[in-house]
Every structure is written in structure tokens, then in C-alpha cells.
Design a protein around this motif. Structure first.
Motif, PDB file in Angstrom:
ATOM      1  N   LYS A   4      13.113  -3.164  18.747  1.00  0.00           N
ATOM      2  CA  LYS A   4      11.653  -3.237  18.862  1.00  0.00           C
ATOM      3  C   LYS A   4      11.263  -4.334  19.857  1.00  0.00           C
ATOM      4  N   GLY A   5      10.424  -3.988  20.788  1.00  0.00           N
ATOM      5  CA  GLY A   5       9.973  -4.971  21.774  1.00  0.00           C
ATOM      6  C   GLY A   5      10.947  -5.173  22.916  1.00  0.00           C
ATOM      7  N   PHE A   6      12.048  -4.410  22.949  1.00  0.00           N
ATOM      8  CA  PHE A   6      13.061  -4.581  24.007  1.00  0.00           C
ATOM      9  C   PHE A   6      12.667  -3.871  25.298  1.00  0.00           C
ATOM     10  N   GLY A   7      11.704  -2.950  25.185  1.00  0.00           N
ATOM     11  CA  GLY A   7      11.275  -2.251  26.407  1.00  0.00           C
ATOM     12  C   GLY A   7      11.849  -0.854  26.537  1.00  0.00           C
ATOM     13  N   CYS A   8      12.685  -0.464  25.567  1.00  0.00           N
ATOM     14  CA  CYS A   8      13.246   0.891  25.569  1.00  0.00           C
ATOM     15  C   CYS A   8      12.504   1.673  24.480  1.00  0.00           C
ATOM     16  N   LYS A   9      12.000   2.851  24.825  1.00  0.00           N
ATOM     17  CA  LYS A   9      11.250   3.640  23.850  1.00  0.00           C
ATOM     18  C   LYS A   9      12.223   4.462  22.997  1.00  0.00           C
ATOM     19  N   VAL A  10      12.125   4.305  21.679  1.00  0.00           N
ATOM     20  CA  VAL A  10      13.042   5.011  20.773  1.00  0.00           C
ATOM     21  C   VAL A  10      12.395   6.302  20.263  1.00  0.00           C
ATOM     22  N   ILE A  11      13.172   7.390  20.330  1.00  0.00           N
ATOM     23  CA  ILE A  11      12.746   8.653  19.719  1.00  0.00           C
ATOM     24  C   ILE A  11      13.779   8.986  18.646  1.00  0.00           C
ATOM     25  N   ILE A  12      13.312   9.103  17.409  1.00  0.00           N
ATOM     26  CA  ILE A  12      14.209   9.471  16.299  1.00  0.00           C
ATOM     27  C   ILE A  12      14.362  10.991  16.286  1.00  0.00           C
ATOM     28  N   LEU A  13      15.618  11.442  16.203  1.00  0.00           N
ATOM     29  CA  LEU A  13      15.889  12.880  16.110  1.00  0.00           C
ATOM     30  C   LEU A  13      16.806  13.058  14.897  1.00  0.00           C
ATOM     31  N   THR A  14      16.268  13.640  13.828  1.00  0.00           N
ATOM     32  CA  THR A  14      17.003  13.655  12.559  1.00  0.00           C
ATOM     33  C   THR A  14      16.810  14.956  11.793  1.00  0.00           C
ATOM     34  N   THR A  15      17.672  15.168  10.800  1.00  0.00           N
ATOM     35  CA  THR A  15      17.476  16.325   9.917  1.00  0.00           C
ATOM     36  C   THR A  15      16.588  15.934   8.746  1.00  0.00           C
ATOM     37  N   PHE A  16      16.337  14.612   8.581  1.00  0.00           N
ATOM     38  CA  PHE A  16      15.666  14.148   7.371  1.00  0.00           C
ATOM     39  C   PHE A  16      14.155  14.008   7.520  1.00  0.00           C
ATOM     40  N   ALA A  17      13.438  14.915   6.869  1.00  0.00           N
ATOM     41  CA  ALA A  17      11.970  14.836   6.865  1.00  0.00           C
ATOM     42  C   ALA A  17      11.554  14.023   5.641  1.00  0.00           C
ATOM     43  N   ARG A  18      11.897  12.738   5.631  1.00  0.00           N
ATOM     44  CA  ARG A  18      11.577  11.895   4.472  1.00  0.00           C
ATOM     45  C   ARG A  18      10.467  10.928   4.834  1.00  0.00           C
TER      46      ARG A  18
END
Length: 199
Positions: free
Chosen positions: A70-84
């Protein structure tokens, strides 16, 4: 060119995602990780624009890695099977730019990458609905009791940790089982994990 790191512990899926992204003219995969720890290292090393992250991976999870980045400048996209809903809430707090499910059409992923690059956030609609419909029903104290239970502590140890009587611990435990609609401690811990409510 959009530089991307992918973190996914299933090798076949990791290869397929890389191949899919490399077909796009404006994207390139600069690193592939098998867990959250490798992902963090690759992001620090290659400074990509986007990191696509699975959640449940050996060692450091995708959510822990996202929190670290967080705050590092890289945008994270979560790709998962878990709809929790609990996972989703935690991902939102970590500032992720996307939370997508693996059963989405493949073109949605490349479109989410471009959206994230333009500053937009993309979340699976079914998760957004679920988050607003399901809250953790336990009080702060019940949460504390459940966390200690999950660490394998006995009623007596929980009582001494929280400076309360064993009778009070038993009352909390029965209230937890009741609220989570389960019949024993193991089921309560499992249900709580499934909902992603462990912080």
C-alpha cells in the motif's frame, strides 16, 4: 507499455494469465510470483504499474502482500475464486484497485488493468452487494475470545488472558456459537475464517 507482475500459486493458471496478458499490445508481464512474499520482492525490484494478486497462497497471502505494498505506487488487482465479504473489506482497506473473480470473462481482466491505469477502481458487483448485506455479528469482546479460541487456548487460558472468569468465557462462547449459527468451537472458527472476518 503497462508493466505487470502476476502472483498466483497455481502454475498452470500463472502461465495462462501471463500468456493472455502478453497478447495485449500495450501490456507486458515483467515478473511471475508463486506467493505473496515473492510478489512483494518482484514489485520492489521491477516497479511495475500493476500487480495481479491471488489471495490464498502459501506463506504470505495476497491480502498481506497488498497491505505491505500500500502506498508503494503499484496498483494491486485481486484476482481470486473467493467471493468473501471479509476478504473484500480487507482488500478495500489495503487500497486495491480491483477485486475480480476468476470465473469472470478474460477480457474483463485486461479491461480492469486499463481502468486501474486511468485511476478507476473495478470491483466484482456481487461482492459490493454482499459487503453491504453481511456484517460481522460479534462484539469486540466476542471477537477477542474467538481469536484466542483459534489459537488453541482453553477456557481457563482465555479467562486469564482477558482477566475474566471461566464462567464469563463460557457465556461468550455460547453467544458466539449462537450468533454464528454453529454447534462447536471448530465450526465457529471455520465459519469466521470463511467470512474473512479474522483481521
Amino acid at each position: 507499455m503497462i508493466k505487470i507482475v502476476i502472483a498466483e500459486d497455481q502454475k498452470m493458471l500463472l502461465g495462462a494469465l501471463s500468456a493472455l496478458i502478453d497478447l495485449e499490445e500495450d501490456m507486458t508481464v515483467v515478473g511471475r510470483a508463486g506467493n505473496g512474499e515473492e510478489a512483494v520482492k518482484l514489485v520492489r525490484q521491477h516497479k511495475p504499474d500493476i500487480c495481479i494478486m491471488d489471495i490464498e497462497m502459501p506463506g504470505k497471502s495476497g491480502l498481506e502482500a497488498a497491505e505491505e505494498l500500500k502506498g508503494f505506487g503499484c496498483k494491486v488487482i485481486i484476482l481470486t475464486t473467493f467471493a468473501r465479504s471479509g476478504y473484500f473489506e480487507r482488500a478495500l482497506k489495503a487500497g486495491v484497485y480491483g477485486y475480480m473473480l476468476k470465473d469472470s470473462p478474460s477480457d474483463e481482466l485486461t479491461s480492469a488493468i486499463r481502468s486501474a491505469m486511468s485511476g478507476k477502481r473495478i470491483y466484482a458487483p456481487e461482492l459490493v452487494d454482499e459487503v453491504y448485506s453481511e456484517e460481522n455479528p460479534l462484539t469486540d469482546r466476542e471477537n477477542e475470545v474467538l481469536v484466542l479460541m483459534s489459537e488453541g487456548k482453553s477456557t481457563k487460558e482465555i479467562a486469564s488472558n482477558l482477566f475474566i472468569t471461566t464462567g464469563t468465557v463460557r457465556n461468550y462462547v455460547s453467544s458466539i456459537l449462537d450468533k454464528l449459527e454453529v454447534s462447536n468451537r471448530i465450526e465457529a472458527i471455520t465459519r469466521f475464517k470463511e467470512k474473512g472476518w479474522f483481521k
